[in-house]
Design a protein around this motif. Structure first.
Motif, PDB file in Angstrom:
ATOM      1  N   ARG A  21       0.834  -1.211   0.000  1.00 55.50           N
ATOM      2  CA  ARG A  21       0.000   0.000   0.000  1.00 55.50           C
ATOM      3  C   ARG A  21       0.865   1.256   0.000  1.00 55.50           C
ATOM      4  O   ARG A  21       0.638   2.189  -0.779  1.00 55.50           O
ATOM      5  CB  ARG A  21      -0.943   0.003   1.212  1.00 55.50           C
ATOM      6  CG  ARG A  21      -1.809   1.270   1.296  1.00 55.50           C
ATOM      7  CD  ARG A  21      -2.712   1.245   2.504  1.00 55.50           C
ATOM      8  NE  ARG A  21      -1.988   1.180   3.772  1.00 55.50           N
ATOM      9  CZ  ARG A  21      -1.382   2.243   4.332  1.00 55.50           C
ATOM     10  NH1 ARG A  21      -1.379   3.421   3.735  1.00 55.50           N
ATOM     11  NH2 ARG A  21      -0.761   2.099   5.497  1.00 55.50           N
ATOM     12  N   GLU A  22       1.871   1.270   0.879  1.00 57.37           N
ATOM     13  CA  GLU A  22       2.717   2.460   0.991  1.00 57.37           C
ATOM     14  C   GLU A  22       3.559   2.669  -0.263  1.00 57.37           C
ATOM     15  O   GLU A  22       3.823   3.811  -0.657  1.00 57.37           O
ATOM     16  CB  GLU A  22       3.614   2.337   2.224  1.00 57.37           C
ATOM     17  CG  GLU A  22       2.825   2.426   3.533  1.00 57.37           C
ATOM     18  CD  GLU A  22       3.705   2.247   4.763  1.00 57.37           C
ATOM     19  OE1 GLU A  22       4.875   1.813   4.593  1.00 57.37           O
ATOM     20  OE2 GLU A  22       3.214   2.522   5.874  1.00 57.37           O
ATOM     21  N   LEU A  28      -4.398   4.848   3.839  1.00 59.14           N
ATOM     22  CA  LEU A  28      -5.111   3.760   4.501  1.00 59.14           C
ATOM     23  C   LEU A  28      -6.623   3.970   4.430  1.00 59.14           C
ATOM     24  O   LEU A  28      -7.378   3.039   4.134  1.00 59.14           O
ATOM     25  CB  LEU A  28      -4.646   3.643   5.958  1.00 59.14           C
ATOM     26  CG  LEU A  28      -5.147   2.422   6.741  1.00 59.14           C
ATOM     27  CD1 LEU A  28      -4.056   1.894   7.661  1.00 59.14           C
ATOM     28  CD2 LEU A  28      -6.377   2.774   7.568  1.00 59.14           C
ATOM     29  N   ARG A  29      -7.087   5.189   4.688  1.00 57.60           N
ATOM     30  CA  ARG A  29      -8.534   5.457   4.658  1.00 57.60           C
ATOM     31  C   ARG A  29      -9.103   5.276   3.258  1.00 57.60           C
ATOM     32  O   ARG A  29     -10.188   4.720   3.081  1.00 57.60           O
ATOM     33  CB  ARG A  29      -8.799   6.874   5.166  1.00 57.60           C
ATOM     34  CG  ARG A  29     -10.286   7.218   5.282  1.00 57.60           C
ATOM     35  CD  ARG A  29     -10.482   8.563   5.927  1.00 57.60           C
ATOM     36  NE  ARG A  29     -10.019   8.543   7.313  1.00 57.60           N
ATOM     37  CZ  ARG A  29     -10.769   8.119   8.326  1.00 57.60           C
ATOM     38  NH1 ARG A  29     -11.992   7.657   8.104  1.00 57.60           N
ATOM     39  NH2 ARG A  29     -10.293   8.133   9.552  1.00 57.60           N
ATOM     40  N   ASP A  56     -10.177 -11.369   1.531  1.00 63.54           N
ATOM     41  CA  ASP A  56      -9.870  -9.962   1.815  1.00 63.54           C
ATOM     42  C   ASP A  56      -8.505  -9.584   1.242  1.00 63.54           C
ATOM     43  O   ASP A  56      -8.339  -8.509   0.663  1.00 63.54           O
ATOM     44  CB  ASP A  56      -9.870  -9.719   3.324  1.00 63.54           C
ATOM     45  CG  ASP A  56     -11.270  -9.770   3.928  1.00 63.54           C
ATOM     46  OD1 ASP A  56     -12.223  -9.369   3.236  1.00 63.54           O
ATOM     47  OD2 ASP A  56     -11.394 -10.215   5.085  1.00 63.54           O
ATOM     48  N   VAL A  57      -7.529 -10.464   1.414  1.00 68.65           N
ATOM     49  CA  VAL A  57      -6.193 -10.199   0.882  1.00 68.65           C
ATOM     50  C   VAL A  57      -6.233 -10.097  -0.639  1.00 68.65           C
ATOM     51  O   VAL A  57      -5.617  -9.205  -1.235  1.00 68.65           O
ATOM     52  CB  VAL A  57      -5.209 -11.304   1.329  1.00 68.65           C
ATOM     53  CG1 VAL A  57      -3.877 -11.188   0.591  1.00 68.65           C
ATOM     54  CG2 VAL A  57      -4.981 -11.226   2.841  1.00 68.65           C
ATOM     55  N   SER A  58      -6.986 -10.975  -1.282  1.00 73.74           N
ATOM     56  CA  SER A  58      -7.108 -10.938  -2.742  1.00 73.74           C
ATOM     57  C   SER A  58      -7.717  -9.618  -3.198  1.00 73.74           C
ATOM     58  O   SER A  58      -7.283  -9.027  -4.194  1.00 73.74           O
ATOM     59  CB  SER A  58      -7.965 -12.109  -3.233  1.00 73.74           C
ATOM     60  OG  SER A  58      -7.354 -13.345  -2.946  1.00 73.74           O
ATOM     61  N   ALA A  59      -8.720  -9.146  -2.460  1.00 72.17           N
ATOM     62  CA  ALA A  59      -9.363  -7.878  -2.807  1.00 72.17           C
ATOM     63  C   ALA A  59      -8.390  -6.714  -2.656  1.00 72.17           C
ATOM     64  O   ALA A  59      -8.341  -5.806  -3.503  1.00 72.17           O
ATOM     65  CB  ALA A  59     -10.591  -7.659  -1.930  1.00 72.17           C
ATOM     66  N   ILE A  60      -7.595  -6.703  -1.592  1.00 71.75           N
ATOM     67  CA  ILE A  60      -6.598  -5.649  -1.383  1.00 71.75           C
ATOM     68  C   ILE A  60      -5.598  -5.637  -2.534  1.00 71.75           C
ATOM     69  O   ILE A  60      -5.277  -4.580  -3.099  1.00 71.75           O
ATOM     70  CB  ILE A  60      -5.870  -5.863  -0.040  1.00 71.75           C
ATOM     71  CG1 ILE A  60      -6.823  -5.595   1.128  1.00 71.75           C
ATOM     72  CG2 ILE A  60      -4.637  -4.954   0.064  1.00 71.75           C
ATOM     73  CD1 ILE A  60      -6.250  -5.984   2.480  1.00 71.75           C
TER      74      ILE A  60
END
Length: 277
Positions: A21-22, A28-29, A56-60
């Motif tokens: 993500r970073e 994050l929001r 959830d991990v797959s979606a992220i």
């Protein structure tokens, strides 16, 4: 809040999700809104204080545009997050194994390392590291990257609240001329300097005293303030992170035995000073 699972794979999964993500500079929001979850929940996932599902991990990963081998590796971490031990056994696992090491070294309160034939990584000089890379035929660009990462890892020893390091080093590690006499002399001088720090104990385990369980190979034990310890065992093409109680206890017993065989810190300094000349 303590992690719901302090297993090596779970903690590495949390670090990997945060890194991805970073790296893409996604807030994050913002990511939480796109996922349809509360920011607090996503934060708990990235801290390892709650385990996301594989879905959830797959979606992220899909929202972040993570594809190919990297996506598969992170999904594998998610599938194994509740297992006590984790074997990183392929080239595809190397980056996550390194992430795990950085995570554990950065959050440990104490690290106990046993290294029978080489100077432990956290105590290696740049020239010693480079000599190992050269002898391993690592390409220059990759060697430069590994050198920077290893030196970065060593910063945990000098930060404001440094980790405590108990280094048990086999005498034969001082006798192997890695890189030649000058590099080894500088390396031994570095061991002497590091051993003077309040948070670092350097003790030499004498050679020539027959068989003991430490001869089976090197390992590191990471102790944490609020979660059970993790043991790291490295081999030629694989690394194992052991979290199961019986595995950790077995390595703690070997470390205790080695501590009983090792020279005192003062006697170890005398031996190092002799070896430096």
């Amino acid at each position: 809040m303590k992690p719901t699972s302090s297993s090596p794979a779970a903690r590495t999964l949390a670090a990997a999700l945060r890194e991805e993500r970073e790296a893409r500079k996604v807030g994050l929001r913002r990511l939480a809104d796109r996922l349809g979850v509360l920011p607090q929940v996503l934060s708990l996932w990235e801290k390892g204080q709650r385990l996301p599902s594989v879905e959830d991990v797959s979606a992220i990963l899909a929202l972040l545009g993570v594809t190919g081998e990297k996506r598969d590796r992170i999904r594998t971490l998610a599938r194994h997050a509740r297992e006590p031990n984790w074997l990183a056994s392929s080239n595809a696992d190397i980056s996550h194994a390194l992430t795990a090491l950085l995570t554990f070294e950065g959050t440990a309160t104490t690290i106990t390392t046993w290294s029978p034939l080489l100077i432990p990584g956290l105590l290696q000089t740049p020239d010693y590291i480079r000599a190992i890379m050269n002898a391993s035929s690592v390409p220059v660009e990759e060697a430069d990257k590994r050198l920077r990462i290893r030196l970065k890892r060593q910063e945990v020893l000098a930060r404001p609240e440094p980790v405590r390091l108990s280094a048990l080093i086999g005498e034969r590690a001082l006798q192997e001329p890695i890189g030649g006499a000058d590099i080894m002399s500088d390396q031994v001088d570095h061991l002497l300097a590091m051993g003077r720090r309040n948070n670092i104990s350097v003790r030499i385990v004498p050679a020539g005293n027959g068989y003991h369980a430490g001869l089976l190979g090197p390992f590191e034990i990471y102790d944490f303030a609020d979660t059970p310890p993790i043991t790291f065992v490295e081999h030629v093409q694989s690394s194992a992170f052991l979290h199961e109680g019986t595995q950790t206890v077995a390595h703690q017993r070997v470390a205790k035995m080695l501590g009983e065989r090792a020279l005192s810190e003062a006697a170890s300094r005398d031996l190092l000073e002799e070896a430096a000349h």
